[in-house]
Design a protein around this motif. Sequence first.
Motif, mmCIF file in Angstrom:
data_model
loop_
_atom_site.group_PDB
_atom_site.id
_atom_site.type_symbol
_atom_site.label_atom_id
_atom_site.label_comp_id
_atom_site.label_asym_id
_atom_site.label_seq_id
_atom_site.Cartn_x
_atom_site.Cartn_y
_atom_site.Cartn_z
ATOM 1 N N THR A 1 43.250 -4.630 12.615
ATOM 2 C CA THR A 1 43.140 -5.980 13.194
ATOM 3 C C THR A 1 43.333 -5.967 14.707
ATOM 4 O O THR A 1 42.879 -6.888 15.400
ATOM 5 N N LYS A 2 44.012 -4.914 15.243
ATOM 6 C CA LYS A 2 44.300 -4.870 16.672
ATOM 7 C C LYS A 2 43.636 -3.709 17.405
ATOM 8 O O LYS A 2 43.603 -3.692 18.637
ATOM 9 N N ALA A 3 43.121 -2.737 16.668
ATOM 10 C CA ALA A 3 42.478 -1.581 17.293
ATOM 11 C C ALA A 3 41.078 -1.951 17.764
ATOM 12 O O ALA A 3 40.452 -2.885 17.230
ATOM 13 N N ASN A 4 40.557 -1.219 18.767
ATOM 14 C CA ASN A 4 39.162 -1.443 19.140
ATOM 15 C C ASN A 4 38.267 -0.940 18.010
ATOM 16 O O ASN A 4 38.713 -0.195 17.128
ATOM 17 N N ARG A 5 37.014 -1.309 18.026
ATOM 18 C CA ARG A 5 36.155 -1.050 16.873
ATOM 19 C C ARG A 5 35.967 0.441 16.590
ATOM 20 O O ARG A 5 35.796 0.838 15.441
ATOM 21 N N TYR A 6 36.026 1.254 17.628
ATOM 22 C CA TYR A 6 35.851 2.698 17.436
ATOM 23 C C TYR A 6 37.088 3.318 16.789
ATOM 24 O O TYR A 6 36.981 4.138 15.875
ATOM 25 N N GLN A 7 38.257 2.914 17.250
ATOM 26 C CA GLN A 7 39.466 3.441 16.632
ATOM 27 C C GLN A 7 39.669 2.869 15.234
ATOM 28 O O GLN A 7 40.166 3.562 14.338
ATOM 29 N N ALA A 8 39.280 1.636 15.028
ATOM 30 C CA ALA A 8 39.388 1.045 13.684
ATOM 31 C C ALA A 8 38.531 1.823 12.691
ATOM 32 O O ALA A 8 38.968 2.142 11.579
ATOM 33 N N ALA A 9 37.305 2.146 13.116
ATOM 34 C CA ALA A 9 36.405 2.904 12.242
ATOM 35 C C ALA A 9 36.913 4.336 12.040
ATOM 36 O O ALA A 9 36.839 4.881 10.934
ATOM 37 N N MET A 10 37.438 4.946 13.089
ATOM 38 C CA MET A 10 37.939 6.311 12.987
ATOM 39 C C MET A 10 39.150 6.391 12.062
ATOM 40 O O MET A 10 39.265 7.315 11.249
ATOM 41 N N ALA A 11 40.062 5.430 12.152
ATOM 42 C CA ALA A 11 41.231 5.405 11.269
ATOM 43 C C ALA A 11 40.798 5.258 9.818
ATOM 44 O O ALA A 11 41.341 5.903 8.913
ATOM 45 N N HIS A 12 39.825 4.389 9.595
ATOM 46 C CA HIS A 12 39.265 4.198 8.255
ATOM 47 C C HIS A 12 38.661 5.506 7.742
ATOM 48 O O HIS A 12 38.926 5.942 6.614
ATOM 49 N N PHE A 13 37.882 6.150 8.584
ATOM 50 C CA PHE A 13 37.214 7.402 8.222
ATOM 51 C C PHE A 13 38.222 8.490 7.843
ATOM 52 O O PHE A 13 38.082 9.170 6.827
ATOM 53 N N MET A 14 39.266 8.659 8.659
ATOM 54 C CA MET A 14 40.252 9.715 8.384
ATOM 55 C C MET A 14 41.047 9.433 7.116
ATOM 56 O O MET A 14 41.354 10.343 6.347
ATOM 57 N N PHE A 15 41.364 8.179 6.879
ATOM 58 C CA PHE A 15 42.172 7.836 5.708
ATOM 59 C C PHE A 15 41.418 8.062 4.401
ATOM 60 O O PHE A 15 41.993 8.516 3.414
ATOM 61 N N VAL A 16 40.123 7.763 4.374
ATOM 62 C CA VAL A 16 39.381 7.882 3.109
ATOM 63 C C VAL A 16 38.763 9.264 2.898
ATOM 64 O O VAL A 16 38.270 9.558 1.807
ATOM 65 N N THR A 17 38.799 10.122 3.930
ATOM 66 C CA THR A 17 38.245 11.467 3.775
ATOM 67 C C THR A 17 39.281 12.571 3.946
ATOM 68 O O THR A 17 39.019 13.718 3.580
#
Length: 301
Positions: free
Chosen positions: A112-128
Amino acid sequence: MLLYPANPMEAGDLAKILPHLEDRACASIMPQEVRNLGPTLYPMGSTDTWQRHVVTPVRAVINNAHDLGKCPPIRIKAYPKAERLKQDRARGRKSRVEKTPGSWEWLLAFRTKANRYQAAMAHFMFVTGARIGQAVALRPADLDLQNARVWMPEAKGMEAQWVDIPMDLVVELANLPPRRPRKGPHGKTRVKEARVFGYANKDGVYKAWKTACKKAGISEIMPHAAGRHGFATEMLVRQKLDARTVAKAGRWADLTLMQKTYTHAEDATGKVQAALRTGRVQATKATAAKARGSKRKSASG
């Protein structure tokens, strides 16, 4: 040391070590002598620092020379636990602090507070279960969104390979414009190739990451703990998948290492106390049932 193909980090470590071992035949270097260089070079470092920046590079150089037929191999024992605890007391802080793994709740708040690139990267690392270095290295050509998969770069002995990703991440990546990251003093130059998450290397991630954690009012969990540790703990502890499945999906070559290092017990005290209460209730019921059975048997006799 000239025979060893050191990478830049190893070269830096060896440059500090060389003055203490130069003009010495490899066969004359003793294991204890190498271990003693740890506190000499890094007096306020942890034993893990000594192992990583002294023991490991020296051992690599000598054993590489052995492979080339130049000298005998060397075996250097790790620093014992007692020495680690002693050094922690001397430097006034604890090493090997257990990481807090990421979770879905933490990730959703972070996004909710990260920029869109870091938000997507955090999502990517968590699910992979990807490492931060693998995430920042991704290029647009590594994405095969039509087949919901990503070409994951190699890391720590695991070869590059296709990794499936969930559909919500596919949609997010499809709507994330690749960007050429800045590089160099004051960000004046840009990397030639665009990156999926827009970072030249992992060092550029942390400042904005910490800011997002602060703005979201959540624990400051860094990328590796939020992603790879979070993935392992989510799959093994929370969702209770079997270890071999998780190791394969997360690309762990060593099952024992994954279970020892990357999974974290959650609310261990509460769970143990609940288990003790459950056990007591079950034992009390069983004892009471046995007593009733004995009374009925006595009455019928």
